[in-house]
Design a protein around this motif. Structure first.
Motif, PDB file in Angstrom:
ATOM      1  N   ARG A  62      31.949  38.035  15.382  1.00 12.47           N
ATOM      2  CA  ARG A  62      30.991  37.001  14.995  1.00 12.47           C
ATOM      3  C   ARG A  62      30.257  37.389  13.702  1.00 12.47           C
ATOM      4  NH1 ARG A  62      28.038  35.898  20.701  1.00 12.47           N
ATOM      5  NH2 ARG A  62      26.670  34.548  19.429  1.00 12.47           N
ATOM      6  N   GLU A  63      30.009  38.675  13.545  1.00 14.92           N
ATOM      7  CA  GLU A  63      29.277  39.115  12.356  1.00 14.92           C
ATOM      8  C   GLU A  63      30.123  38.990  11.094  1.00 14.92           C
ATOM      9  OE1 GLU A  63      26.127  42.534  11.083  1.00 14.92           O
ATOM     10  OE2 GLU A  63      27.721  43.120  12.488  1.00 14.92           O
ATOM     11  N   ILE A  64      31.430  39.279  11.193  1.00 19.12           N
ATOM     12  CA  ILE A  64      32.263  39.173   9.994  1.00 19.12           C
ATOM     13  C   ILE A  64      32.419  37.716   9.568  1.00 19.12           C
ATOM     14  CG2 ILE A  64      34.534  39.028  11.127  1.00 19.12           C
ATOM     15  CD1 ILE A  64      35.590  40.886   8.933  1.00 19.12           C
ATOM     16  N   LEU A  65      32.442  36.804  10.517  1.00 27.98           N
ATOM     17  CA  LEU A  65      32.484  35.381  10.167  1.00 27.98           C
ATOM     18  C   LEU A  65      31.221  34.982   9.410  1.00 27.98           C
ATOM     19  CD1 LEU A  65      33.903  34.011  13.531  1.00 27.98           C
ATOM     20  CD2 LEU A  65      35.049  33.844  11.319  1.00 27.98           C
ATOM     21  N   TRP A  66      30.076  35.453   9.901  1.00 28.06           N
ATOM     22  CA  TRP A  66      28.798  35.163   9.240  1.00 28.06           C
ATOM     23  C   TRP A  66      28.745  35.802   7.857  1.00 28.06           C
ATOM     24  CZ3 TRP A  66      25.367  39.046   7.842  1.00 28.06           C
ATOM     25  CH2 TRP A  66      24.140  38.614   7.311  1.00 28.06           C
ATOM     26  N   ALA A  67      29.187  37.051   7.760  1.00 27.13           N
ATOM     27  CA  ALA A  67      29.121  37.781   6.490  1.00 27.13           C
ATOM     28  C   ALA A  67      30.016  37.139   5.429  1.00 27.13           C
ATOM     29  CB  ALA A  67      29.520  39.240   6.710  1.00 27.13           C
ATOM     30  N   CYS A  68      31.208  36.708   5.829  1.00 29.28           N
ATOM     31  CA  CYS A  68      32.119  36.081   4.863  1.00 29.28           C
ATOM     32  C   CYS A  68      31.591  34.742   4.382  1.00 29.28           C
ATOM     33  CB  CYS A  68      33.501  35.903   5.496  1.00 29.28           C
ATOM     34  SG  CYS A  68      34.445  37.433   5.628  1.00 29.28           S
ATOM     35  N   GLU A  69      30.991  33.993   5.262  1.00 28.57           N
ATOM     36  CA  GLU A  69      30.448  32.692   4.872  1.00 28.57           C
ATOM     37  C   GLU A  69      29.264  32.835   3.928  1.00 28.57           C
ATOM     38  OE1 GLU A  69      28.653  28.589   6.885  1.00 28.57           O
ATOM     39  OE2 GLU A  69      29.423  30.200   8.152  1.00 28.57           O
ATOM     40  N   GLU A  78      31.963  47.314   5.777  1.00 30.49           N
ATOM     41  CA  GLU A  78      31.546  48.214   6.855  1.00 30.49           C
ATOM     42  C   GLU A  78      32.169  47.805   8.191  1.00 30.49           C
ATOM     43  OE1 GLU A  78      29.830  51.040   6.818  1.00 30.49           O
ATOM     44  OE2 GLU A  78      29.887  50.897   4.638  1.00 30.49           O
ATOM     45  N   ILE A  79      32.208  46.503   8.443  1.00 30.78           N
ATOM     46  CA  ILE A  79      32.795  46.024   9.702  1.00 30.78           C
ATOM     47  C   ILE A  79      34.275  46.375   9.768  1.00 30.78           C
ATOM     48  CG2 ILE A  79      33.393  43.964  11.048  1.00 30.78           C
ATOM     49  CD1 ILE A  79      30.831  42.673   9.994  1.00 30.78           C
ATOM     50  N   LEU A  80      34.992  46.165   8.649  1.00 27.28           N
ATOM     51  CA  LEU A  80      36.435  46.421   8.648  1.00 27.28           C
ATOM     52  C   LEU A  80      36.761  47.906   8.757  1.00 27.28           C
ATOM     53  CD1 LEU A  80      37.665  43.816   6.005  1.00 27.28           C
ATOM     54  CD2 LEU A  80      37.806  43.690   8.493  1.00 27.28           C
ATOM     55  N   ALA A  86      38.781  42.911  13.442  1.00 30.27           N
ATOM     56  CA  ALA A  86      37.867  41.777  13.296  1.00 30.27           C
ATOM     57  C   ALA A  86      38.334  40.801  12.220  1.00 30.27           C
ATOM     58  CB  ALA A  86      36.458  42.272  12.973  1.00 30.27           C
ATOM     59  N   VAL A  87      39.250  41.243  11.352  1.00 26.25           N
ATOM     60  CA  VAL A  87      39.737  40.348  10.297  1.00 26.25           C
ATOM     61  C   VAL A  87      40.455  39.131  10.882  1.00 26.25           C
ATOM     62  CG1 VAL A  87      42.027  41.400  10.015  1.00 26.25           C
ATOM     63  CG2 VAL A  87      40.893  40.357   8.040  1.00 26.25           C
ATOM     64  N   GLY A  88      40.932  39.236  12.111  1.00 24.88           N
ATOM     65  CA  GLY A  88      41.617  38.121  12.748  1.00 24.88           C
ATOM     66  C   GLY A  88      40.717  37.254  13.603  1.00 24.88           C
ATOM     67  N   ALA A  89      39.403  37.429  13.487  1.00 22.48           N
ATOM     68  CA  ALA A  89      38.468  36.640  14.297  1.00 22.48           C
ATOM     69  C   ALA A  89      38.534  35.168  13.928  1.00 22.48           C
ATOM     70  CB  ALA A  89      37.047  37.166  14.101  1.00 22.48           C
ATOM     71  N   THR A  90      38.242  34.315  14.883  1.00 22.13           N
ATOM     72  CA  THR A  90      38.166  32.874  14.635  1.00 22.13           C
ATOM     73  C   THR A  90      36.933  32.312  15.335  1.00 22.13           C
ATOM     74  OG1 THR A  90      39.576  32.415  16.571  1.00 22.13           O
ATOM     75  CG2 THR A  90      40.664  32.572  14.419  1.00 22.13           C
ATOM     76  N   ASP A  91      36.371  31.255  14.754  1.00 28.96           N
ATOM     77  CA  ASP A  91      35.233  30.604  15.399  1.00 28.96           C
ATOM     78  C   ASP A  91      35.724  29.473  16.294  1.00 28.96           C
ATOM     79  OD1 ASP A  91      35.885  28.500  13.743  1.00 28.96           O
ATOM     80  OD2 ASP A  91      34.282  28.903  12.303  1.00 28.96           O
TER      81      ASP A  91
END
Length: 248
Positions: A62-69, A78-80, A86-91
């Motif tokens: 959830r954090e990487i989605l927020w950070a990328c947006e 840092e997350i990666l 987490a690179v494959g996360a989806t909302d």
């Protein structure tokens, strides 16, 4: 018909575009139905808006989605480091971190290599409308980013044959059942199709004939490349970059 039963409709002047309907002398304003643009993307369409995460820092995904947006590149890095998966996360709408970074116009986040600069970009099912030259277009087609039939399987196969030969890669000879390398794509397609029994029916002035299916052969030749049957192949010329690295 009486005045109370008579119904008329009128549209206001230039200053007022709302439609009104008069029934029996009483005017009632009619709401104009909303007409979403055919060119509105799913990301920009307010009726299909992406819901904000109430707790974007709860999990790495959830954090990487927020950070990328929001363009938080250091947070993404840092997350990666700690959670590469987490690179494959989806909302909930199916958007990935790549989608969010691309749509929000943060190209540095989708940069996968600094030297040479390589960016991983995503478009919403739309091919980039301009390709700078024919060679770039052939590389994109060979990498399956353009549908084969739009370019022509035989044309893509011709470029593939040229590139394999220029790299000294003749692994296609054994794979296609040829006797020796060739730089003639028509010879390759006709010979390989005949030897592998890739045939089709065709009608001419003498009747129905069985002939080599060169398009099927070209498609199989291209598919073998994409499946790695001819080994790893670099479609870009990196000789200039290698020379610069040697100089450094």
């Amino acid at each position: 018909m009486s005045d109370e039963e008579e119904a008329t409709c009128s549209v206001g002047g230039e200053e007022e575009e709302a439609a009104t309907c008069s029934v029996g002398g009483e005017e009632e304003e009619l709401e104009e139905p909303e007409r979403p643009s055919a060119w509105t993307s799913g990301w920009d369409d307010e009726s299909n808006d992406v819901e904000a995460d109430p707790d974007p820092h709860a999990t790495p995904e959830r954090e990487i989605l927020w950070a990328c947006e929001n363009g938080k590149q250091s947070v993404v890095e840092e997350i990666l480091k700690e959670h590469p998966e987490a690179v494959g996360a989806t909302d909930s709408d199916g958007y990935t971190p790549l989608h969010r970074a691309a749509y929000s116009d943060f190209p540095d986040i989708v940069k996968v290599c600094e030297y040479p600069k390589v960016y991983l970009l995503d478009t919403p099912g739309v091919m980039f409308p301009k390709i700078k030259d024919m060679v770039t277009g052939l590389k994109l087609a060979l990498a399956a980013t353009i549908k084969d039939h739009l370019v022509g399987e035989d044309i893509i196969a011709d470029y593939l044959l040229y590139w394999l030969n220029s790299c000294g890669n003749h692994s296609y000879v054994e794979h296609l059942g040829l006797s020796e390398p060739t730089d003639n794509i028509q010879h390759l397609l006709l010979t390989a199709a005949a030897r592998n029994n890739w045939l089709r029916k065709a009608r001419d002035h003498t009747g129905v004939q069985t002939i080599p299916d060169v398009i099927q052969c070209a498609a199989k030749f291209i598919r073998a490349f994409r499946e790695g049957k001819y080994g790893p192949v670099m479609l870009d010329d990196l000789s200039d970059i290698e020379e610069q690295q040697v100089i450094k």
